[in-house]
Design an enzyme around this catalytic site. Sequence first.
Site, PDB file in Angstrom:
ATOM      1  N   ARG A 148      16.934  -6.313   8.438  1.00 53.66           N
ATOM      2  CA  ARG A 148      18.370  -6.476   8.660  1.00 53.66           C
ATOM      3  C   ARG A 148      19.123  -5.856   7.487  1.00 53.66           C
ATOM      4  NH1 ARG A 148      17.232  -7.381  13.195  1.00 53.66           N
ATOM      5  NH2 ARG A 148      17.839  -9.154  14.530  1.00 53.66           N
ATOM      6  N   HIS A 197      19.039   1.967  13.997  1.00 55.03           N
ATOM      7  CA  HIS A 197      18.454   0.680  14.414  1.00 55.03           C
ATOM      8  C   HIS A 197      17.578   0.878  15.648  1.00 55.03           C
ATOM      9  CE1 HIS A 197      19.147  -3.923  14.208  1.00 55.03           C
ATOM     10  NE2 HIS A 197      17.909  -3.651  14.618  1.00 55.03           N
TER      11      HIS A 197
END
Length: 309
Positions: free
Chosen positions: A221, A269
Amino acid sequence: MRVTFCCTDTKAQPWLEGLRAALPGASVDLWSAGAAPADYAVVWVPPQQFFDEQAGLKAVFNIGAGVDALMKLRLPAGVPVVRLDDAGMSAQMAEYVCHAVIRHFREFDAYEAEVAEGKWSYRKPHQREDFPVGVMGLGVLGERVSRALAQFDFPVVGWSRSAKTVAGVKCFSGEAGLHDFLAATRILVCLLPLTPDTQNILRRETLQRLLPGAYLINVARGGHLVDDDLIALIDSGHMAGATLDVFRTEPLPAAHPFWCHPKITITPHTSARTLREESIAQIAGKIRALDRGASIASLAGVVDPKKGY
């Protein structure tokens, strides 16, 4: 049995069709404000209103491995949250990390730059023993990544909050083991869950403990990384660069320095995408088990609210 689906940033219809096919005896509907109470929920970043209205759920299934967005909401007391425990993501993650490690180790990025300039040159091969890879987070994804890296004969060390054992990996754990883990690492791979304890864990204080010429791969993250600290350590020469797949703000803002830094590689991502068919099969199987009377403790991927993962 009633199942409600509430997911942002994804097309609902394929999920609804898949869940209906996998749960033929159930009523599966897209959630909207004021919808009838459901027994089970399949979610991804739902609004707080969803949980305010659906307080009687028997279980919530998250269509991803990370549940940090859910943990920020006020969840109904006692309602268990179940995350995906693999669903095809571990193989993708192992591919991504091995590619990033090998690209850096073999200096393929430098070769690409030289070829683009019309240069034909060779570089002295590195020794694998000089490039130990440290994996932060030894859950399902971290263990799979560690085993994949070991297949390429890299020395692999691992760190987790609680003690773990992974064949072929020297494991460290807890605050007491963090400094020794970092000191034994030249390529750092972050696969930690994002919790209050791991927020900003990739900062100057920790990154500067890595071996000189360290390289960072963050596939967890964006909240783990202090961006300015990474750039400063790369520009100072302590770190060689980074491959980053996750960011504090996504999409990455156009003015962010990561876009143009010559020693930072970014991807949008995409290191391990949720595979819909595998995820539906896993979630439906768990819903069927609960509906037959299985205990929530018997399911894989049940989140501990105190730990946040």
